[in-house]
Scaffold this active site. Sequence first.
Site, short mmCIF file in Angstrom:
data_model
loop_
_atom_site.label_atom_id
_atom_site.label_comp_id
_atom_site.label_asym_id
_atom_site.label_seq_id
_atom_site.Cartn_x
_atom_site.Cartn_y
_atom_site.Cartn_z
N HIS A 53 0.80 -1.22 0.00
CA HIS A 53 0.00 0.00 0.00
C HIS A 53 0.83 1.28 0.00
O HIS A 53 0.55 2.19 0.80
CB HIS A 53 -0.95 0.01 1.21
CG HIS A 53 -1.90 -1.14 1.24
ND1 HIS A 53 -2.43 -1.66 2.40
CD2 HIS A 53 -2.43 -1.89 0.23
CE1 HIS A 53 -3.24 -2.66 2.12
NE2 HIS A 53 -3.24 -2.84 0.81
C1 FAD Z 1 -0.01 -7.55 -4.85
C2 FAD Z 1 -0.95 -6.44 -4.43
C3 FAD Z 1 -2.05 -6.76 -3.60
C4 FAD Z 1 -2.93 -5.74 -3.21
N1 FAD Z 1 -4.07 -6.09 -2.55
C5 FAD Z 1 -5.03 -5.14 -2.35
C6 FAD Z 1 -6.32 -5.50 -1.86
O1 FAD Z 1 -6.61 -6.67 -1.61
N2 FAD Z 1 -7.24 -4.52 -1.69
C7 FAD Z 1 -6.96 -3.21 -1.96
O2 FAD Z 1 -7.82 -2.35 -1.76
N3 FAD Z 1 -5.74 -2.84 -2.43
C8 FAD Z 1 -4.80 -3.78 -2.66
N4 FAD Z 1 -3.60 -3.42 -3.21
C9 FAD Z 1 -3.32 -1.98 -3.44
C10 FAD Z 1 -4.10 -1.37 -4.59
O3 FAD Z 1 -4.27 -2.29 -5.64
C11 FAD Z 1 -3.36 -0.10 -5.06
O4 FAD Z 1 -3.24 0.81 -3.98
C12 FAD Z 1 -4.07 0.62 -6.20
O5 FAD Z 1 -4.34 -0.27 -7.26
C13 FAD Z 1 -3.22 1.80 -6.68
O6 FAD Z 1 -3.84 2.41 -7.79
P1 FAD Z 1 -3.07 3.51 -8.66
O7 FAD Z 1 -4.02 3.99 -9.67
O8 FAD Z 1 -2.45 4.50 -7.74
O9 FAD Z 1 -1.84 2.76 -9.33
P2 FAD Z 1 -1.84 1.45 -10.25
O10 FAD Z 1 -3.12 0.72 -10.17
O11 FAD Z 1 -0.60 0.70 -9.90
O12 FAD Z 1 -1.77 2.03 -11.73
C14 FAD Z 1 -0.69 2.69 -12.31
C15 FAD Z 1 -0.68 2.35 -13.79
O13 FAD Z 1 0.14 3.27 -14.48
C16 FAD Z 1 0.94 2.57 -15.40
N5 FAD Z 1 2.14 3.37 -15.64
C17 FAD Z 1 3.05 3.72 -14.71
N6 FAD Z 1 4.02 4.46 -15.27
C18 FAD Z 1 3.69 4.61 -16.57
C19 FAD Z 1 4.30 5.28 -17.65
N7 FAD Z 1 5.46 5.95 -17.51
N8 FAD Z 1 3.70 5.22 -18.88
C20 FAD Z 1 2.54 4.56 -19.04
N9 FAD Z 1 1.92 3.89 -18.02
C21 FAD Z 1 2.49 3.93 -16.81
C22 FAD Z 1 1.21 1.25 -14.70
O14 FAD Z 1 1.65 0.25 -15.59
C23 FAD Z 1 -0.13 0.96 -14.07
O15 FAD Z 1 -1.00 0.27 -14.94
C24 FAD Z 1 -2.68 -4.39 -3.60
C25 FAD Z 1 -1.59 -4.09 -4.42
C26 FAD Z 1 -0.73 -5.09 -4.84
C27 FAD Z 1 0.43 -4.74 -5.74
#
Ligand code: FAD
Length: 526
Positions: free
Chosen positions: A465
């Site tokens: 997280h």
């Molecule tokens: C293994 C794991 C288990 C988890 N379990 C849970 C759970 O059970 N419940 C829960 O609520 N949360 C859980 N989480 C946490 C939750 O999934 C994340 O906090 C949330 O998905 C974050 O969302 P985000 O939009 O910030 O980033 P992300 O969902 O990580 O999205 C970022 C996206 O941007 C893309 N990206 C990054 N840089 C670039 C670039 N330069 N050019 C183009 N694309 C790019 C990436 O490839 C990715 O697709 C878990 C996370 C992980 C990794």
Amino acid sequence: MFDYIIIGAGSAGCVLANRLSEDPAVKVLLLEAGPRDWHPFIHMPAGVAKLVNQKGVNWDYNTAAEPNLNQRALWWPRGKVLGGSSSINAMCYIRGVSGDYEDWAAQGATGWHWDNVLPYFKKSEGNVRGTDAFHGSDGPLSVSDLRYTNPLSQAFIDASLQIGLAHNRDFNGAVQDGVGFYQVTQREGARCSAALAYLDPARQRPNLTVHTGAVVSRVTFDGLRASGVTYAMRGQAFHQPAAREVIVSGGAINSPQLLMLSGIGPADDLRRHGIPVIADRADVGGNLQDHLDICTLFHSTERVTYDRISDIKTAFDYYLRGRRGPGTSNVAEAGGFARSQLAPDDRADIQFHFVPAMLDDHGRNRLPGDGYTLHACFLRPRSRGRLSLVSNRAGDKPRIEANYLGDAEGFDLKMMVECAKLSREILAQKAFDRYRGAPIFPARNDLDDAGLAEFVRAKAESVYHPVGTCRMGSDADAVVDPQLRVNGVEGLRVIDASVMPCLIGGNTNAPTIMIAERAADLIKAA
Ligand SMILES: Cc1cc2nc3c(=O)[nH]c(=O)nc-3n(C[C@H](O)[C@H](O)[C@H](O)COP(=O)(O)OP(=O)(O)OC[C@H]3O[C@@H](n4cnc5c(N)ncnc54)[C@H](O)[C@@H]3O)c2cc1C
């Protein structure tokens, strides 16, 4: 020409792509570094256990050597695929509690009080249990009860009741405290990632363009105004201008990295890497927070665990029997929230995830035999870390100094010891008598506080997280303002988990989706 360019199709980016393209007059480009979400283990919930080894859908980060964790580098998986981390996460649907959002507002996130955010949680939510004061039932993100649970998960719930914790059917209702089965982001037994929930229904819109395998290396500027992005796709470099705004939704690691590569960050660092400074913003990459987690493992005398499930057999069973059986399990089926004796207020400060399998090193180290694992994490850590660049190349992973257990008072370590103690107490209850074999981690049941502190230093891991690296606030140093606009430049927002001023008391997917839902309305109203 696109009006909005969204970088990253993760939890936040998929929401934004959907909501902003609702207006047919607005043209949206969504750029995702990873591939399409075709892999069957993304969609079969129990596949989560196998995704740890799927390099193609994971950024596969490691922290630097952590000084308070015996110099260990901790593994930080992050989704690199449509849906981002919501395509590889454990699907537990949790929001935190009202006090968490009051904390945000107190730290300058004006307009992000509980009363402001609850409507967006409900808007996003398609809960099978229906609508009430806390829940929505017709939103795009399907929230379901598990179709299949392991008897050991019930033993965890029974054991927790035996130490006096309450049973809780709904951690996102009036009360968070207690134990029970998690509700999960699933639709009819399959994972409901942000891509499935938000992107799939919008894919046919002519005003939405989605490119996968498109790695953004820079936000470009015209003076102080974000003018577009440069990205690489299929070995070719592109520059794409944006008419209105560039939106960075790369997640808590990649968003601050991309800002810094684009000239927004601590000026001295940027110059050291030969990056022309657009805005000297010392806090970009700072304020890094994560939930540190300690796992207590026992052997099981009964072969009911998931250690021996053949993945192929489970997958066949799952797909042939109409998404039923163990394939629908998110593995971390049961869990809950408890208040330690050190809790400073009336909020739970420890979260549990129970896993009916042996989970060592995130499941990357397969142990012989059968066993079960109780995860426990401290929900409001006081330590703060930092993320920084190692070069001016977009392909180089940034340096992650999580600085776990680094708070001056040593409170975080004390809390992790509380986590380990409470886990031991739960696993010692009668409900586990018929399953309990020899202890695995820790190897002994009688460690004192000093021994448990050593155990934490040797074995604690991330529970995935990370947040806070593009902190939202109203002060001059905040990276983004409460409208999520990057301070010091124009036409640029960050919208993802990195804007959280501090961690909430729970998992971070639903809060990230809420942030994007609300941000979409802020953009539309601008
Ligand atoms: C293994 C794991 C288990 C988890 N379990 C849970 C759970 O059970 N419940 C829960 O609520 N949360 C859980 N989480 C946490 C939750 O999934 C994340 O906090 C949330 O998905 C974050 O969302 P985000 O939009 O910030 O980033 P992300 O969902 O990580 O999205 C970022 C996206 O941007 C893309 N990206 C990054 N840089 C670039 C670039 N330069 N050019 C183009 N694309 C790019 C990436 O490839 C990715 O697709 C878990 C996370 C992980 C990794």
